[in-house]
Motif scaffolding. Structure first.
Motif, PDB file in Angstrom:
ATOM      1  N   ASP A 149      40.046 -25.425  -7.777  1.00 48.88           N
ATOM      2  CA  ASP A 149      40.699 -26.507  -8.499  1.00 48.88           C
ATOM      3  C   ASP A 149      39.663 -27.510  -9.011  1.00 48.88           C
ATOM      4  OD1 ASP A 149      43.129 -27.834  -9.321  1.00 48.88           O
ATOM      5  OD2 ASP A 149      42.573 -29.369  -7.852  1.00 48.88           O
ATOM      6  N   ALA A 190      37.193 -33.422  -6.950  1.00 46.12           N
ATOM      7  CA  ALA A 190      37.804 -33.060  -8.229  1.00 46.12           C
ATOM      8  C   ALA A 190      38.218 -34.300  -9.011  1.00 46.12           C
ATOM      9  CB  ALA A 190      39.013 -32.156  -7.995  1.00 46.12           C
ATOM     10  N   ALA A 191      38.416 -35.410  -8.303  1.00 50.41           N
ATOM     11  CA  ALA A 191      38.902 -36.619  -8.978  1.00 50.41           C
ATOM     12  C   ALA A 191      37.758 -37.547  -9.383  1.00 50.41           C
ATOM     13  CB  ALA A 191      39.870 -37.360  -8.062  1.00 50.41           C
ATOM     14  N   SER A 242      38.922 -31.572  -2.792  1.00 50.27           N
ATOM     15  CA  SER A 242      39.921 -32.103  -3.717  1.00 50.27           C
ATOM     16  C   SER A 242      39.579 -33.543  -4.083  1.00 50.27           C
ATOM     17  CB  SER A 242      41.332 -31.963  -3.175  1.00 50.27           C
ATOM     18  OG  SER A 242      41.466 -32.701  -2.006  1.00 50.27           O
ATOM     19  N   ASN A 269      38.998 -28.409 -12.901  1.00 47.50           N
ATOM     20  CA  ASN A 269      39.174 -29.771 -13.381  1.00 47.50           C
ATOM     21  C   ASN A 269      38.018 -30.197 -14.269  1.00 47.50           C
ATOM     22  OD1 ASN A 269      41.552 -31.086 -12.728  1.00 47.50           O
ATOM     23  ND2 ASN A 269      40.950 -31.251 -10.578  1.00 47.50           N
ATOM     24  N   GLY A 291      44.922 -23.238 -13.297  1.00 45.43           N
ATOM     25  CA  GLY A 291      43.755 -23.914 -13.862  1.00 45.43           C
ATOM     26  C   GLY A 291      43.287 -23.262 -15.146  1.00 45.43           C
ATOM     27  N   GLN A 342      45.513 -24.426 -17.833  1.00 50.36           N
ATOM     28  CA  GLN A 342      45.199 -25.795 -18.238  1.00 50.36           C
ATOM     29  C   GLN A 342      43.918 -25.876 -19.055  1.00 50.36           C
ATOM     30  OE1 GLN A 342      45.470 -27.967 -14.568  1.00 50.36           O
ATOM     31  NE2 GLN A 342      47.669 -27.584 -14.581  1.00 50.36           N
ATOM     32  N   ASN A 343      43.056 -24.900 -18.874  1.00 54.29           N
ATOM     33  CA  ASN A 343      41.833 -24.875 -19.671  1.00 54.29           C
ATOM     34  C   ASN A 343      41.993 -24.022 -20.926  1.00 54.29           C
ATOM     35  OD1 ASN A 343      39.324 -26.253 -18.425  1.00 54.29           O
ATOM     36  ND2 ASN A 343      40.456 -25.448 -16.692  1.00 54.29           N
TER      37      ASN A 343
END
Length: 793
Positions: A161, A129-130, A126, A165, A193, A196-197
């Motif tokens: 995730d 992912a950022a 995670s 992203n 996800g 969101q895509n």
DNA sequence: ATAGGGTTAG
């Protein structure tokens, strides 16, 4: 125990008996600032109370909460002689993403006794992912596989995730497939996800799979899947989700109710949405926002404003989402004053500083064709979001201000603002309208450079661009390479064939489309009719029109009627065309008459032309092109006095004819020619080339088409009957500036005239060049003395 | 590790 200041702390701490570590713990939780906490820690160590593992762990938590810099956290960690995995995991979760991954990779060197577990990998995933780049995350994924954690649902969720992203949908699905027993959270992560895509269809497929395999779903699942159903206007599916919610007792969950309100709104079931909101005892801001937006997008702007007033009365302040939903972006027409006053309210309450709000206003002003106002809002934004750039670019493109759209895209490039799929889609639309192949290819290169995922939108925009810029082959290549096509992709390709006069190909593709069980839309049939009309396929066109209404239940719009008239009229069936017009509803507008007038021009039908133009002058008195057409009908019949009268009529109404011009791109530079233009630096060369050509053309049997020589010649220019049209100049310039044998592409803003059409056929044979002309309505490919339109345009 | 409303596209 509370303490108030460092000196107080000192007195408290010195009074502590040794080994009273719990007191230190209490102190750490009472510490209000980082500085205080550091002081406690320093004090503890100085007085010989080395914190044990549990204390260190709690301290780490607290330090992280108070915003301690990563170096402090790492120092604390390394001060522990033998950290355990739990402490490592807490540290991993507390560190900012860029510091977390290096820690993990140096672990074998620094703490060989620690073997990462699923928590470690999940936290690390995670964190990755950022990060700005997906590379560290991919490396981590590899390690996860090697260490045998790929089947762990916890790790799998974090990795799924991570990939989503970075818009790597297929990679995410691969991770998911590697987990044999996905838990609810993993299913939810994937579905969310995908939504969101914008992979709505895929998200719904996964959801169905989840339900049918008997996996346990929860409120999150339903809350996540509803926006997908809403976006795709899948009302029945949305209702099934609703039923599922009722059966499982989750339907009253506030997130789900809000999702349902939004879903029903987007499926135009506004009364269901209203009912749901009324069922809530104390609706919150978000639920109200959903319905406000629902009202606005369904054109019920009055109800929207009423609910907004209620919201102000009961909940006090609206938030930025309230404003965005309130703005009638979807149907601003008829609500222009209201939209402007909402803008006033937003400015007064400071909500216009919010980027989605400004973006929405930009959009509204674009839709209202008030591009100055739109640009003002855009320019006033301190921080421009991706959506705001996109709104402005697409606004320009949709209002036909193609050069503004492209220059704004250039500005983004210059400012190193990276485009996304929406940006390039809008820019491609501008290139397509402009017919600018070089620009279109440039955008295509940027898409590759930026490694943008080629989704349906981007690929369809590329098809559209290549087709409208003259490369049907390239368009088809992209079309064939698409895994997931939708109606719009098929439509773009069919229209592409139509534009190039390849009616048979268009029909073939249309049949394939039906065989693939893609439901055609009104646009599909318009493209098919257009292709038939420009390919001389009258019977096929009639059949398609019949099938549209009878087999597919699509009500023809004014554009379909106009296209049918064009089809019949172009083929010389003027009586049939007139008879067809009589079956058309009264309010079908000027299109049908315009098409009829165009056909009269081609077939020199003065009587019918007069009748059609009378209708047209009544319906659209400001449109100059009807006067030009009518005048040309008379000219074609050598009735010059009457033709002059018509032009005089236009002049007395102060209507100005659009001057004809032709564009040609030579080595990334655009050259524009107007009729009789001598402003080009190479003008002398161009004209001598043209003279040479004319000589050879006459030798080959070319005779100037004097009938239409008057086509767009102004009154006072009559003496220059031989005046050279812009396309001839552009072609001559193309010939002297390019290699022998290479193709020449030109773009004309009006329809190509008969004389130029004939001349270009000769030129293509004499010079052995492929000449591709895009005029106002279609493409002509001139090759070896013939044109692809078959003289049928 | 997932979580409701709102802006941008063919």
């Amino acid at each position: 125990m509370l303490w108030r200041s460092p000196s107080h702390l000192s007195s408290v701490a010195t009074s502590l008996r040794p080994r009273q570590r719990s007191c230190y713990l209490d102190l750490t939780f009472a510490a209000a600032t980082l500085r205080h906490l550091d002081q406690i820690l320093a004090h503890a160590i100085l007085s010989g109370h080395h914190p044990d593992l549990v204390t260190t762990t709690k301290l780490l938590h607290r330090l992280a909460d108070l915003g301690s810099p990563p170096s402090h956290l790492l120092r604390l960690f390394s001060s522990v002689p033998r950290p355990d995995l739990f402490l490592l995991n807490v540290l991993l979760r507390s560190l900012p993403p860029p510091s977390a991954l290096p820690l993990l990779s140096s672990l074998p060197r620094t703490h060989a006794h620690l073997r990462p577990d699923s928590f470690t990998y999940a936290f690390a995933a995670s964190a990755s992912a950022a990060l700005p780049s997906p590379t560290p995350g991919r490396a981590l994924h590899a390690r996860v596989i090697i260490d045998g954690f790929a089947a762990d649902p916890f790790v799998g969720s974090a990795l799924t995730d991570f990939y989503l992203n970075f818009s790597q949908v297929s990679a995410a699905e691969k991770v998911f497939d590697g987990v044999p027993d996905p838990d609810t959270v993993l299913w939810n992560t994937l579905i969310s996800g995908l939504v969101q895509n914008c992979a709505f269809l895929r998200s719904l497929r996964v959801f169905k799979q989840m339900v049918t395999t008997g996996a346990r779903f929860d409120s999150t699942t339903l809350a996540v899947v509803l926006p997908a159903a809403a976006e795709l206007q899948e009302l029945i599916l949305g209702m099934m989700v609703h039923c599922l919610g009722v059966k499982s007792g989750l339907a009253f969950h506030s997130h789900i109710v809000t999702g349902l309100i939004s879903m029903y709104s987007k499926c135009s079931e506004i009364s269901a949405a209203k009912f749901l909101l009324e069922q809530i005892d104390e609706p919150d801001l978000i639920a109200c926002n959903a319905l406000i937006s629902g009202y606005s997008s369904n054109g019920l702007v009055g109800s929207s404003v009423d609910l907004f007033r209620e919201l102000l009365a009961f909940l006090g302040r609206p938030n930025s989402s309230t404003m965005v939903g309130l703005i009638p972006v979807f149907s601003p027409f008829g609500h222009e004053c209201l939209a402007r006053s909402i803008h006033g309210f937003a400015v007064k309450s400071g909500l216009d500083q919010n980027s989605p709000v400004s973006t929405a206003f930009t959009t509204v002003y674009c839709r209202l064709n008030d591009m100055e106002a739109a640009r003002k809002v855009f320019d006033a934004m301190p921080e421009k979001s991706m959506a705001s750039w996109n709104a402005m670019i697409s606004g320009y493109a949709q209002n036909g201000l193609t050069d503004m759209a492209i220059s704004l895209f250039r500005e983004m490039q210059d400012l190193h603002v990276r485009p996304n799929q929406i940006t390039v889609t809008s820019t491609l639309s501008a290139c397509a309208q402009l017919g600018a192949l070089t620009l279109g290819k440039w955008v295509h290169r940027i898409i590759s450079q930026e490694d943008l995922e080629l989704n349906v939108y981007v690929l369809t925009a590329l098809i559209d661009m290549y087709a409208k810029c003259g490369s049907v082959m390239e368009a088809r290549r992209i079309f064939d390479g698409m895994v997931e096509k939708n109606v719009v992709s098929w439509n773009a390709m069919i229209l592409g064939y139509g534009l190039h006069g390849q009616g048979r190909e268009a029909l073939k593709l249309f049949k394939e489309m039906l065989n693939a069980c893609i439901a055609p839309t009104g646009v599909t049939f318009l493209s098919v009719l257009y292709a038939c009309s420009h390919g001389g396929l009258v019977e096929e066109g009639r059949a398609a029109f019949q099938s549209m209404t009878c087999d597919h239940g699509i009500k023809p719009g004014p554009e379909h009627y106009a296209c049918m008239v064009d089809l019949l009229g172009r083929a010389g069936q003027l009586k049939e065309a007139l008879a067809f017009i009589e079956t058309v509803p009264e309010n079908a507008g000027p299109g049908v008459w315009g098409a009829l007038l165009g056909a009269c021009m081609k077939h020199k039908e003065t009587g019918l032309a007069q009748m059609a133009s009378e209708k047209l002058f009544e319906l659209e008195p400001q449109n100059i092109s009807y006067y030009v057409l009518l005048s040309n009908v008379y000219s074609a019949n050598r009735d010059y006095p009457e033709a002059a009268m018509v032009r005089q009529g236009a002049k007395s109404r102060k209507l100005v004819k659009t001057p004809g011009c032709t564009l040609i791109e030579i080595r990334d530079e655009v050259h524009i020619f107007t009729s009789g233009d001598r402003s080009h630096p190479q003008s002398v060369l161009i004209y001598s080339m043209l003279d040479k050509l004319t000589g050879k053309m006459v030798e080959a049997g070319y005779r100037a088409e004097t009938d239409v020589a008057l086509y767009d010649v102004e009154e006072e220019e009559k003496e220059h009957m031989v005046k050279v049209h812009s396309e001839k100049l552009a072609i001559a310039f193309g010939l002297i500036s390019t290699e022998p044998g290479s193709e020449i592409r030109i773009i004309k803003n009006l329809r190509v005239c008969l004389d130029c059409h004939t001349a270009t056929k000769f030129i293509s044979r004499i010079t052995q060049r492929l000449i591709i002309v895009r005029d106002a309505t279609r493409f002509h490919h001139f090759k070896d003395g013939a044109c692809s339109c078959g003289d049928f345009w």
